[in-house]
Scaffold this motif. Structure first.
Motif, PDB file in Angstrom:
ATOM      1  N   GLN A 197       8.452  -5.520 -18.513  1.00  0.00           N
ATOM      2  CA  GLN A 197       8.865  -4.160 -18.840  1.00  0.00           C
ATOM      3  C   GLN A 197      10.121  -4.148 -19.709  1.00  0.00           C
ATOM      4  N   LYS A 198      10.296  -3.063 -20.452  1.00  0.00           N
ATOM      5  CA  LYS A 198      11.512  -2.882 -21.231  1.00  0.00           C
ATOM      6  C   LYS A 198      12.697  -2.753 -20.282  1.00  0.00           C
ATOM      7  N   GLN A 199      13.785  -3.428 -20.620  1.00  0.00           N
ATOM      8  CA  GLN A 199      14.989  -3.363 -19.789  1.00  0.00           C
ATOM      9  C   GLN A 199      15.701  -2.025 -20.049  1.00  0.00           C
ATOM     10  N   PRO A 200      15.768  -1.142 -19.048  1.00  0.00           N
ATOM     11  CA  PRO A 200      16.407   0.154 -19.265  1.00  0.00           C
ATOM     12  C   PRO A 200      17.935   0.110 -19.198  1.00  0.00           C
ATOM     13  N   ASN A 201      18.481  -0.987 -18.699  1.00  0.00           N
ATOM     14  CA  ASN A 201      19.927  -1.105 -18.501  1.00  0.00           C
ATOM     15  C   ASN A 201      20.546  -1.837 -19.691  1.00  0.00           C
ATOM     16  N   LYS A 202      21.277  -1.116 -20.531  1.00  0.00           N
ATOM     17  CA  LYS A 202      21.850  -1.720 -21.728  1.00  0.00           C
ATOM     18  C   LYS A 202      22.926  -2.752 -21.406  1.00  0.00           C
ATOM     19  N   ASN A 203      23.431  -2.744 -20.179  1.00  0.00           N
ATOM     20  CA  ASN A 203      24.416  -3.754 -19.777  1.00  0.00           C
ATOM     21  C   ASN A 203      23.771  -5.122 -19.589  1.00  0.00           C
ATOM     22  N   LEU A 204      22.436  -5.185 -19.672  1.00  0.00           N
ATOM     23  CA  LEU A 204      21.711  -6.448 -19.537  1.00  0.00           C
ATOM     24  C   LEU A 204      20.968  -6.778 -20.831  1.00  0.00           C
ATOM     25  N   ASN A 205      21.550  -6.386 -21.951  1.00  0.00           N
ATOM     26  CA  ASN A 205      20.934  -6.667 -23.248  1.00  0.00           C
ATOM     27  C   ASN A 205      20.923  -8.152 -23.558  1.00  0.00           C
ATOM     28  N   MET A 206      20.137  -8.529 -24.551  1.00  0.00           N
ATOM     29  CA  MET A 206      20.067  -9.914 -25.015  1.00  0.00           C
ATOM     30  C   MET A 206      19.917  -9.920 -26.523  1.00  0.00           C
ATOM     31  N   THR A 207      20.103 -11.088 -27.128  1.00  0.00           N
ATOM     32  CA  THR A 207      19.893 -11.247 -28.559  1.00  0.00           C
ATOM     33  C   THR A 207      19.466 -12.671 -28.847  1.00  0.00           C
ATOM     34  N   SER A 208      18.777 -12.872 -29.963  1.00  0.00           N
ATOM     35  CA  SER A 208      18.411 -14.218 -30.420  1.00  0.00           C
ATOM     36  C   SER A 208      18.802 -14.339 -31.882  1.00  0.00           C
ATOM     37  N   PHE A 209      19.101 -15.555 -32.322  1.00  0.00           N
ATOM     38  CA  PHE A 209      19.590 -15.745 -33.690  1.00  0.00           C
ATOM     39  C   PHE A 209      19.506 -17.217 -34.072  1.00  0.00           C
TER      40      PHE A 209
END
Length: 308
Positions: free
Chosen positions: A155-167
């Motif tokens: 599911q999409k994470q609704p809590n923006k405090n648990l965001n992630m990124t890839s690079f």
């Protein structure tokens, strides 16, 4: 007199605007931020006389960091199976048929005190029309190894405090940063926890049965530093930062910990500079420190946006 009235009117408009913004933030916080602390069954696989139960916080797999717990029992007796090892690979099949994985712990660790196998996975996207996720697992009982698989929903994470990124870093390696906590920050100094992972490029063609673990291997990077500069980039906030923040460094559990000091609720950007164990910058840059009311703050090329 007219100038004075105009100034007071402008101030009133600004106050109303800030109040409206704050109200909107609070409304979104009420809807979004829920702190999950209980592990529940997120998936169960029944195969060859065994029940394999995979637990996650809130009983849901989310885009981003997920701690998982695996319990295996005999289907007939419901007693714990004498399992010596468990492996775990999540595979995403994209709409074009290509297959990728995500940062995960391949060999799960047995926690004797709580009687389960533990690990993690950092799902890089949710399930949808553009792709689906399948768990491939193996477990050994006695001298016999069992192979199981099952489709799961991420599911999409609704809590923006648990965001992630890839690079892609300056060393041409693929990295992933996933926030682990706090789920629900406070207006205070908060311990900021993150996982930092690297994709291990395969050195040989795939072999054996699918999936070949060597083609989908990820590791937590060792000895890196994640320099932190948190800011409120909204024009009304003037790009201001906060004192007493601490860069993230690695702890014994493999995760990275630091301190982020949130001085008020609202939109924050965590600006990062990632350095490897030799102090080389792999991604990120310093951001301007000027106070710029009315102008949106500049973000680092490596950052995560949050809201609380």
């Amino acid at each position: 007199m007219k100038k004075t009235l105009f100034f007071l009117a402008a101030v009133c408009i600004a106050v109303v605007s800030c109040t409206k913004d704050k109200t909107d933030y609070e409304a979104e916080i009420d809807k979004v931020i829920t702190e999950h602390t209980v592990f529940k069954e997120a998936a169960v696989i029944r195969s060859e006389g065994y029940d394999i139960r995979i637990e996650a916080l809130n009983g849901t797999f989310y885009n981003g960091y997920n701690e998982i717990r695996v319990k295996i029992t005999n289907s007939q007796t419901n007693e714990k199976a004498n399992v010596s090892s468990v492996t775990y690979i999540p595979i995403r099949t994209n709409a074009d048929g290509s297959e990728i994985s995500c940062p995960h712990q391949y060999n799960l660790v047995y926690r004797a005190e709580d009687d389960y196998f533990s690990g993690h996975s950092v799902f890089t996207s949710e399930s949808g029309a553009d792709g689906s996720w399948t768990l491939y697992m193996s477990f050994t009982v006695g001298s016999q190894t069992h192979l199981v698989e099952d489709n799961i929903s991420v599911q999409k994470q609704p809590n923006k405090n648990l965001n992630m990124t890839s690079f892609i870093g300056k060393d041409n390696e693929q990295y992933f940063i996933a926030l682990v906590s706090p789920q629900k920050p406070k207006v205070a100094e908060n311990e900021l926890v993150a996982g930092i992972y690297k994709f291990n490029q395969p050195t040989s063609p795939p072999s054996g049965n699918f999936p070949d673990p060597s083609q989908f291997s990820y590791t937590a990077v060792r000895g890196y530093t994640l320099q932190l500069d948190p800011r409120m980039p909204e024009p009304s906030m003037g790009n201001h930062s906060s004192p007493n923040n601490k860069d993230l460094t690695q702890y014994e559990d493999g995760l990275y910990r630091g301190i982020v000091n949130y001085t008020m609720t609202g939109n924050w950007t965590l600006n990062f500079i990632m350095l490897n164990q030799n102090g080389r910058i792999l991604k990120g840059a310093e951001v301007p420190t000027d106070f710029t009311p009315g102008v949106e703050g500049v973000k680092s090329e490596l950052h995560l946006d949050i809201l609380f």
